[in-house]
Write a protein that holds these residues in place. Structure first.
Motif, PDB file in Angstrom:
ATOM      1  N   ALA A 220       0.726  -1.019  -0.054  1.00 40.10           N
ATOM      2  CA  ALA A 220      -0.166   0.032  -0.168  1.00 40.10           C
ATOM      3  C   ALA A 220       0.838   1.298   0.065  1.00 40.10           C
ATOM      4  O   ALA A 220       1.797   1.481   0.887  1.00 40.10           O
ATOM      5  CB  ALA A 220      -0.841  -0.132   0.995  1.00 40.10           C
ATOM      6  N   LEU A 221       0.604   2.145  -0.879  1.00 41.24           N
ATOM      7  CA  LEU A 221       1.288   3.511  -0.957  1.00 41.24           C
ATOM      8  C   LEU A 221       0.117   4.422  -1.020  1.00 41.24           C
ATOM      9  O   LEU A 221      -0.744   4.561  -1.470  1.00 41.24           O
ATOM     10  CB  LEU A 221       1.929   3.674  -2.356  1.00 41.24           C
ATOM     11  N   ASP A 222       0.269   5.427   0.041  1.00 38.71           N
ATOM     12  CA  ASP A 222      -0.932   6.477   0.303  1.00 38.71           C
ATOM     13  C   ASP A 222      -0.090   7.887   0.424  1.00 38.71           C
ATOM     14  O   ASP A 222       0.936   7.948   1.195  1.00 38.71           O
ATOM     15  CB  ASP A 222      -1.445   6.058   1.243  1.00 38.71           C
ATOM     16  N   GLU A 224      -1.436  10.332   1.287  1.00 35.99           N
ATOM     17  CA  GLU A 224      -1.898  10.947   2.398  1.00 35.99           C
ATOM     18  C   GLU A 224      -1.384  10.544   3.739  1.00 35.99           C
ATOM     19  O   GLU A 224      -1.078   9.189   3.784  1.00 35.99           O
ATOM     20  CB  GLU A 224      -3.368  10.857   2.582  1.00 35.99           C
ATOM     21  N   SER A 226      -1.321   9.390   7.767  1.00 32.71           N
ATOM     22  CA  SER A 226      -2.334   8.730   8.680  1.00 32.71           C
ATOM     23  C   SER A 226      -3.230   9.614   9.449  1.00 32.71           C
ATOM     24  O   SER A 226      -2.812  10.654   9.847  1.00 32.71           O
ATOM     25  CB  SER A 226      -1.702   7.627   9.586  1.00 32.71           C
ATOM     26  N   THR A 257       0.838   1.366  10.967  1.00 30.82           N
ATOM     27  CA  THR A 257       0.140   1.715   9.595  1.00 30.82           C
ATOM     28  C   THR A 257      -0.865   2.552   9.744  1.00 30.82           C
ATOM     29  O   THR A 257      -1.460   2.956  10.853  1.00 30.82           O
ATOM     30  CB  THR A 257      -0.237   0.391   8.988  1.00 30.82           C
ATOM     31  N   ASN A 258      -1.050   3.275   8.693  1.00 32.03           N
ATOM     32  CA  ASN A 258      -2.315   4.089   8.331  1.00 32.03           C
ATOM     33  C   ASN A 258      -3.664   3.338   8.399  1.00 32.03           C
ATOM     34  O   ASN A 258      -3.732   2.660   7.655  1.00 32.03           O
ATOM     35  CB  ASN A 258      -2.097   4.766   7.121  1.00 32.03           C
ATOM     36  N   ARG A 260      -6.632   3.835   7.551  1.00 30.18           N
ATOM     37  CA  ARG A 260      -7.301   4.277   6.389  1.00 30.18           C
ATOM     38  C   ARG A 260      -6.917   3.344   5.079  1.00 30.18           C
ATOM     39  O   ARG A 260      -7.784   2.707   4.572  1.00 30.18           O
ATOM     40  CB  ARG A 260      -7.346   5.750   5.950  1.00 30.18           C
ATOM     41  N   SER A 261      -5.789   3.247   5.059  1.00 33.57           N
ATOM     42  CA  SER A 261      -5.032   2.668   3.818  1.00 33.57           C
ATOM     43  C   SER A 261      -4.402   1.205   3.856  1.00 33.57           C
ATOM     44  O   SER A 261      -3.959   0.614   3.071  1.00 33.57           O
ATOM     45  CB  SER A 261      -4.186   3.602   2.898  1.00 33.57           C
ATOM     46  N   ALA A 263      -1.146   1.478   4.575  1.00 36.13           N
ATOM     47  CA  ALA A 263       0.210   2.034   4.022  1.00 36.13           C
ATOM     48  C   ALA A 263       0.919   2.485   5.503  1.00 36.13           C
ATOM     49  O   ALA A 263       0.474   2.356   6.815  1.00 36.13           O
ATOM     50  CB  ALA A 263      -0.009   3.526   3.242  1.00 36.13           C
ATOM     51  N   PRO A 267       3.620   9.441   4.034  1.00 42.05           N
ATOM     52  CA  PRO A 267       4.142   9.099   2.847  1.00 42.05           C
ATOM     53  C   PRO A 267       5.758   8.775   2.565  1.00 42.05           C
ATOM     54  O   PRO A 267       5.981   7.949   1.682  1.00 42.05           O
ATOM     55  CB  PRO A 267       3.653  10.241   1.882  1.00 42.05           C
TER      56      PRO A 267
END
Ligand code: GTQ
Ligand code: FE2
Length: 367
Positions: A220-222, A224, A226, A257-258, A260-261, A263, A267
């Motif tokens: 996962a790359l985000d 945004e 966390s 990890t974040n 939401r995603s 990630a 970033p």
């Protein structure tokens, strides 16, 4: 090249004139420097290094007594300065690492900047960091995020000194010529509600068991950061214990990890926790592209970094530069916090790692 200067003196003179001409025109022939540029494997300028708590701590205490935190001075931060970097105040080529401290009732002024930051709390109580109006209480072992662009300030509402580790992507953002900094109009920003709101909203949500995943984040790359700004030690500790009990060998690793995603937390930055099992069993030597700064939270042990031995204890900080092989071990057992630039290398498709299992065996993971 094809010209053999020893064969023909006038050709030698021509060649010398060519190099002088290139130099004067500020052009550099690649054939004279290619070995230093396109190296078979990364050649970081930062060297493996350890900063001892026993050395940093008394200096930080002196700084608390002698240097006030105020506008102009801004923050009482001692940056880890890697001796390989020619005096630049960075722990490694891509990472800022530092010890920050606040005395009783002190506050560090509010500001924001494009570089992103994380805090890992070492000692003390009664401090909170306010991030865009959300005051995050800080206790030992907690991880607190101040993502790039977020207003932040630190306040010690207690009667004791407080010490924490700061990690930033500042050298990366500097290399990209993307540093912007802005002071907040007020010394401290107003908190816009009760403390720890991101925690109340996000700490128990997200993929899997919340936000602490075994191993490293790979897919996962985000862009945004966390939305969860604080990761409590009690959760980290419990998750490490569960994973270690399930039998993960000499080293149990999890990544924050974040929610939401899934990630990494920022970033640009990955944060991890590592439990080194007691008994002095060494973890498998591993090397990765990208740099890592480790903070010893509990216990004591030894890491061998590219053949160099570093003995560490609680509060010490050490750097594993890109592609250096590292193994950890501990007699009584230990907990490490890790900060690395892995998300950036992964995002760009240039991440590599390998585990050196025995003299011949190598497990490679590219990309
Ligand atoms: O606490 O905001 O170590 O802005 C370096 C830059 C800490 C901070 C650092 C910073 C901060
Ligand atoms: Fe800052």
């Amino acid at each position: 090249m094809s010209v053999d200067p020893t064969a023909d003196p006038s050709a030698a003179a021509d060649l010398e004139a060519l190099y002088a001409g290139l130099d004067a025109a500020r052009l550099r022939p690649l054939w004279t420097i290619t070995d230093q540029l396109l190296t078979p494997t990364p050649r970081p300028k930062a060297v493996p290094w350890l900063w001892r708590a026993s050395e940093m701590r008394p200096l930080a205490e002196r700084a608390i007594r002698l240097v006030p935190v105020e506008r102009g001075g801004e923050r009482r931060v001692l940056s880890l300065t890697n001796p390989g970097l020619g005096g630049r105040p960075y722990a490694a080529g891509t990472l800022w690492g530092a010890l920050q401290c606040l005395g009783p009732r002190e506050s560090a002024p509010a500001h924001r900047h494009t570089p992103g930051a994380i805090r890992f709390v070492l000692e003390g109580e009664g401090v909170w960091t306010t991030v865009d109006g959300d005051s995050c209480d800080m206790r030992p072992g907690d991880l607190v995020l101040t993502p790039g662009g977020a207003w932040h300030d630190h306040t010690n509402g207690g009667d004791g000194n407080m010490f924490w580790f700061d990690g930033l992507d500042l050298p990366m953002v500097e290399a990209l010529d993307g540093v912007f900094f802005e002071a907040h109009p007020d010394f401290n920003q107003a908190a816009s509600g009760p403390h720890n709101r991101s925690e109340d909203e996000y700490a128990r949500t997200g993929p899997g068991m919340g936000t602490l995943v075994p191993g490293a984040v790979t897919d996962a790359l985000d862009p945004e950061p966390s939305p969860l700004l604080v990761y409590r030690w009690s959760d980290t500790d419990r998750r490490l214990s569960e994973l270690a009990a399930a039998g993960s060998g000499p080293l149990t690793t999890l990544e924050f990890t974040n929610p939401r995603s899934g990630a990494s937390v920022l970033p640009t930055l990955a944060c991890s926790a590592h439990r080194v099992a007691g008994g002095d069993l060494a973890s498998a030597p591993t090397r990765r592209s990208g740099n890592t700064v480790y903070v010893v939270y509990r216990g004591e042990g030894t890491s061998v970094i590219d053949g160099q031995r570093f003995d560490w204890t609680a509060g010490d900080m050490f750097v594993v530069p890109s592609w250096a092989a590292v193994e950890h071990r501990s007699g009584p057992g230990a907990d490490l916090f890790g900060l690395s630039d892995t998300p950036v290398l992964r995002a760009l498709g240039i991440y590599r790692e390998e585990t050196l299992l025995g003299p011949q065996e190598v497990t490679r993971v590219f990309g």
